[in-house]
Enzyme design. Structure first.
Site, PDB file in Angstrom:
ATOM      1  N   LYS A  43       0.834  -1.218   0.000  1.00  0.00           N
ATOM      2  CA  LYS A  43       0.000   0.000   0.000  1.00  0.00           C
ATOM      3  C   LYS A  43       0.862   1.259   0.000  1.00  0.00           C
ATOM      4  CE  LYS A  43      -2.467  -0.772   3.737  1.00  0.00           C
ATOM      5  NZ  LYS A  43      -1.873  -2.027   4.219  1.00  0.00           N
ATOM      6  N   ARG A 122      -9.556   1.098   9.812  1.00  0.00           N
ATOM      7  CA  ARG A 122      -9.030  -0.248  10.025  1.00  0.00           C
ATOM      8  C   ARG A 122     -10.001  -1.128  10.777  1.00  0.00           C
ATOM      9  NH1 ARG A 122      -3.154   0.870   9.765  1.00  0.00           N
ATOM     10  NH2 ARG A 122      -1.940  -0.957  10.274  1.00  0.00           N
ATOM     11  N   ARG A 161      11.618  -5.080   4.450  1.00  0.00           N
ATOM     12  CA  ARG A 161      11.231  -3.690   4.174  1.00  0.00           C
ATOM     13  C   ARG A 161      12.106  -2.692   4.923  1.00  0.00           C
ATOM     14  NH1 ARG A 161       5.050  -1.814   4.846  1.00  0.00           N
ATOM     15  NH2 ARG A 161       5.330  -2.263   7.055  1.00  0.00           N
ATOM     16  N   ARG A 194      11.269  -0.788  10.510  1.00  0.00           N
ATOM     17  CA  ARG A 194      10.267  -0.473  11.529  1.00  0.00           C
ATOM     18  C   ARG A 194      10.276  -1.550  12.604  1.00  0.00           C
ATOM     19  NH1 ARG A 194       4.806   0.698   8.249  1.00  0.00           N
ATOM     20  NH2 ARG A 194       4.102  -0.550  10.006  1.00  0.00           N
ATOM     21  N   ARG A 205       0.140  -8.420  13.821  1.00  0.00           N
ATOM     22  CA  ARG A 205      -0.514  -7.484  12.890  1.00  0.00           C
ATOM     23  C   ARG A 205      -1.390  -8.224  11.885  1.00  0.00           C
ATOM     24  NH1 ARG A 205       4.438  -4.666  10.576  1.00  0.00           N
ATOM     25  NH2 ARG A 205       3.055  -3.255   9.489  1.00  0.00           N
TER      26      ARG A 205
HETATM   27  P1  AMP Z   1       0.784   1.076   9.577  1.00  0.00           P
HETATM   28  O1  AMP Z   1       1.946   1.967   9.308  1.00  0.00           O
HETATM   29  O2  AMP Z   1      -0.450   1.509   8.851  1.00  0.00           O
HETATM   30  O3  AMP Z   1       1.097  -0.386   9.391  1.00  0.00           O
HETATM   31  O4  AMP Z   1       0.425   1.275  11.136  1.00  0.00           O
HETATM   32  C1  AMP Z   1       1.358   0.949  12.141  1.00  0.00           C
HETATM   33  C2  AMP Z   1       0.618   0.757  13.452  1.00  0.00           C
HETATM   34  O5  AMP Z   1      -0.062   1.983  13.828  1.00  0.00           O
HETATM   35  C3  AMP Z   1      -0.459  -0.303  13.445  1.00  0.00           C
HETATM   36  O6  AMP Z   1       0.065  -1.615  13.630  1.00  0.00           O
HETATM   37  C4  AMP Z   1      -1.328   0.164  14.605  1.00  0.00           C
HETATM   38  O7  AMP Z   1      -0.716  -0.145  15.856  1.00  0.00           O
HETATM   39  C5  AMP Z   1      -1.298   1.666  14.468  1.00  0.00           C
HETATM   40  N1  AMP Z   1      -2.385   2.156  13.600  1.00  0.00           N
HETATM   41  C6  AMP Z   1      -2.242   2.839  12.438  1.00  0.00           C
HETATM   42  N2  AMP Z   1      -3.429   3.144  11.915  1.00  0.00           N
HETATM   43  C7  AMP Z   1      -4.360   2.626  12.752  1.00  0.00           C
HETATM   44  C8  AMP Z   1      -5.790   2.601  12.742  1.00  0.00           C
HETATM   45  N3  AMP Z   1      -6.506   3.156  11.757  1.00  0.00           N
HETATM   46  N4  AMP Z   1      -6.412   1.974  13.774  1.00  0.00           N
HETATM   47  C9  AMP Z   1      -5.721   1.416  14.777  1.00  0.00           C
HETATM   48  N5  AMP Z   1      -4.378   1.387  14.846  1.00  0.00           N
HETATM   49  C10 AMP Z   1      -3.690   2.005  13.840  1.00  0.00           C
END
Ligand code: AMP
Length: 255
Positions: A43, A122, A161, A194, A205
């Site tokens: 994404k 999400r 990554r 990360r 996740r």
């Molecule tokens: P991402 O970079 O989108 O993979 O987000 C990294 C982490 O941020 C996720 O594993 C969640 O812990 C938190 N996070 C990001 N966006 C959301 C969301 N919309 N709802 C809940 N947790 C989120």
């Protein structure tokens, strides 16, 4: 990186759109997109390509939490500290905290350049809150893109990554290596892994995605907004598939 890109990201990451200069035309012809798909499906890469082509800002809630963490040294409000602890474990941040942060940035959702939401919504409650907000503001979504890929390919992608700490560009140690190891091609920033891309966090996740995010697929399919895209292949191939599905939708929404 251009000054414009920095300004765009600042509006979303800092919670104020002051200083934003949307590049585009009237609000009604802009693109408003939601990207769905498990972590590691690509994404972030597709967001960069879509952003360049469509002129929309890439609004990632994950970037928002990471920026809050690095800006404050994780010394923020109790709600933010709690949110960051969820994030480090690879768990979802509570809906109320996420929605508070998005609502503080609702100007970004109303921007005449449109938006590209990545990582939000999400959960079903987040999707319902977003939909209610957009309906009230008369801002129809152009479409919701779901990226699909087999689990073993995703795990291999996530563990290799690397992300730029300055501009968030995404690389991979084998399939998209930077020209200089550890250095971003686009802005010269430092690349890092990360913490939630470690194997233990990856499986948490994936579970979170299956449990909370997969139901959104049905939600958006019922609203007639869903486009499912095979995410296997090169970034350019996936991008071509994405545009092939989105362009007819954009025509329908804008006419
Ligand atoms: P991402 O970079 O989108 O993979 O987000 C990294 C982490 O941020 C996720 O594993 C969640 O812990 C938190 N996070 C990001 N966006 C959301 C969301 N919309 N709802 C809940 N947790 C989120």
């Amino acid at each position: 990186m251009s000054a414009l890109k920095k300004i765009e990201q600042t509006g979303w990451l800092r919670g104020s759109s002051a200083g934003c200069r949307p590049r585009f035309r009237e609000r009604r012809n802009c693109w408003r997109l939601v990207l769905l798909g498990p972590p590691g499906v690509g994404k972030g890469t597709q967001s960069q390509l879509l952003k360049q082509r469509l002129g929309t800002c890439h609004l990632s809630t994950g970037d928002l939490f990471r920026a809050a963490c690095s800006r404050t040294g994780c010394n923020s409000t109790p709600a933010m500290v709690e949110a960051l602890n969820f994030m480090r474990r690879g768990e979802l941040v509570p809906d109320s905290t996420v929605w508070d942060m998005v609502r503080e940035r609702s100007e970004c959702l109303q921007c005449r350049a449109g938006f590209l939401l990545d990582g939000f919504p999400r959960t079903l409650p987040q999707a319902e809150q977003l939909q209610a907000f957009l309906e009230e503001a008369l801002l129809p979504l152009t479409g919701v893109v779901e990226y699909k890929m087999p689990l073993d390919v995703i795990i291999q992608r996530l563990s290799g990554r690397r992300v730029c700490e300055s501009c968030n560009a995404v690389f991979h140690i084998t399939s998209r290596p930077p020209k200089v190891e550890g250095v971003c091609n686009d802005c010269g920033g430092r690349l890092y892994q990360r913490p939630d891309d470690c194997p233990a966090s990856i499986s948490v996740r994936m579970e979170a995605y299956q449990k909370s995010t997969a139901p959104l697929i049905h939600y958006y399919a019922d609203l007639g907004l869903l486009a499912s895209i095979d995410a296997d292949g090169t970034a350019d191939q996936v991008f071509a598939r994405t545009m092939g599905a989105l362009v007819p939708r954009a025509r329908r929404v804008n006419n």
